[in-house]
Scaffold this motif. Structure first.
Motif, PDB file in Angstrom:
ATOM      1  N   GLU A  21      -2.519  -8.729  -4.377  1.00 48.90           N
ATOM      2  CA  GLU A  21      -3.032  -9.693  -5.350  1.00 48.90           C
ATOM      3  C   GLU A  21      -4.090 -10.607  -4.716  1.00 48.90           C
ATOM      4  O   GLU A  21      -4.956 -11.128  -5.404  1.00 48.90           O
ATOM      5  N   LYS A  22      -4.023 -10.761  -3.399  1.00 43.37           N
ATOM      6  CA  LYS A  22      -5.010 -11.579  -2.668  1.00 43.37           C
ATOM      7  C   LYS A  22      -6.203 -10.733  -2.223  1.00 43.37           C
ATOM      8  O   LYS A  22      -6.972 -11.122  -1.362  1.00 43.37           O
TER       9      LYS A  22
ATOM     10  N   ILE B 203       3.835   1.583  -6.887  1.00 41.15           N
ATOM     11  CA  ILE B 203       2.488   1.942  -7.347  1.00 41.15           C
ATOM     12  C   ILE B 203       2.360   1.679  -8.843  1.00 41.15           C
ATOM     13  O   ILE B 203       1.334   1.165  -9.309  1.00 41.15           O
ATOM     14  N   GLU B 204       3.397   1.996  -9.608  1.00 41.58           N
ATOM     15  CA  GLU B 204       3.376   1.730 -11.050  1.00 41.58           C
ATOM     16  C   GLU B 204       3.244   0.238 -11.333  1.00 41.58           C
ATOM     17  O   GLU B 204       2.465  -0.173 -12.175  1.00 41.58           O
TER      18      GLU B 204
ATOM     19  N   ASN C  13      -4.017  -3.521 -11.822  1.00 38.81           N
ATOM     20  CA  ASN C  13      -4.483  -2.394 -11.012  1.00 38.81           C
ATOM     21  C   ASN C  13      -4.739  -2.812  -9.562  1.00 38.81           C
ATOM     22  O   ASN C  13      -5.824  -2.612  -9.008  1.00 38.81           O
ATOM     23  N   LEU C  14      -3.732  -3.388  -8.945  1.00 38.94           N
ATOM     24  CA  LEU C  14      -3.830  -3.922  -7.584  1.00 38.94           C
ATOM     25  C   LEU C  14      -4.044  -2.801  -6.560  1.00 38.94           C
ATOM     26  O   LEU C  14      -3.575  -1.679  -6.752  1.00 38.94           O
TER      27      LEU C  14
END
Length: 106
Positions: free
Chosen positions: A24-25, A43-44, A51-52
């Motif tokens: 997220e960073k 991953i999901e 969509n990280l």
């Protein structure tokens, strides 16, 4: 895929949330777990949460080789023999100068 700067092995609650927080960073992260369904689940979640940049691997060799050298891998696995097993498994593919950080808290 370009090599990631960090890897994370162990995708229970703490590991999965840490991986998503790192991504997220805007730090792409490679993830691995003995139980491959945990990799797929992570991953999901990464896809659903903007969509990280989380990249999952089902085998330790691909996981370790996905991290740029010198490799930095955080390990969040259950205390005891799983720690020793994970270190042995990952170390087989690591090189001098690579680092495994045990982030477990048991």
């Amino acid at each position: 895929m370009a090599p990631t700067r960090i890897g994370l092995a162990g995708l229970a609650v703490m590991g999965q949330n840490l991986a998503l927080n790192v991504a997220e960073k805007d730090f792409p992260i490679s993830v691995y777990n003995w139980t491959t369904s945990k990799v797929d689940e992570t991953i999901e979640r990464a896809k659903l949460e903007r969509n990280l940049p989380v990249y999952g691997f089902h085998d330790p060799a691909s996981f370790v080789n996905s991290v740029q050298k010198p490799r930095v891998i955080i390990m969040l696995v259950k205390a005891g023999s799983p720690v020793d097993q994970t270190i042995a498994t990952l170390s087989a593919y690591m090189e001098k100068g690579d680092c495994i950080m045990d982030g477990g808290n048991e």
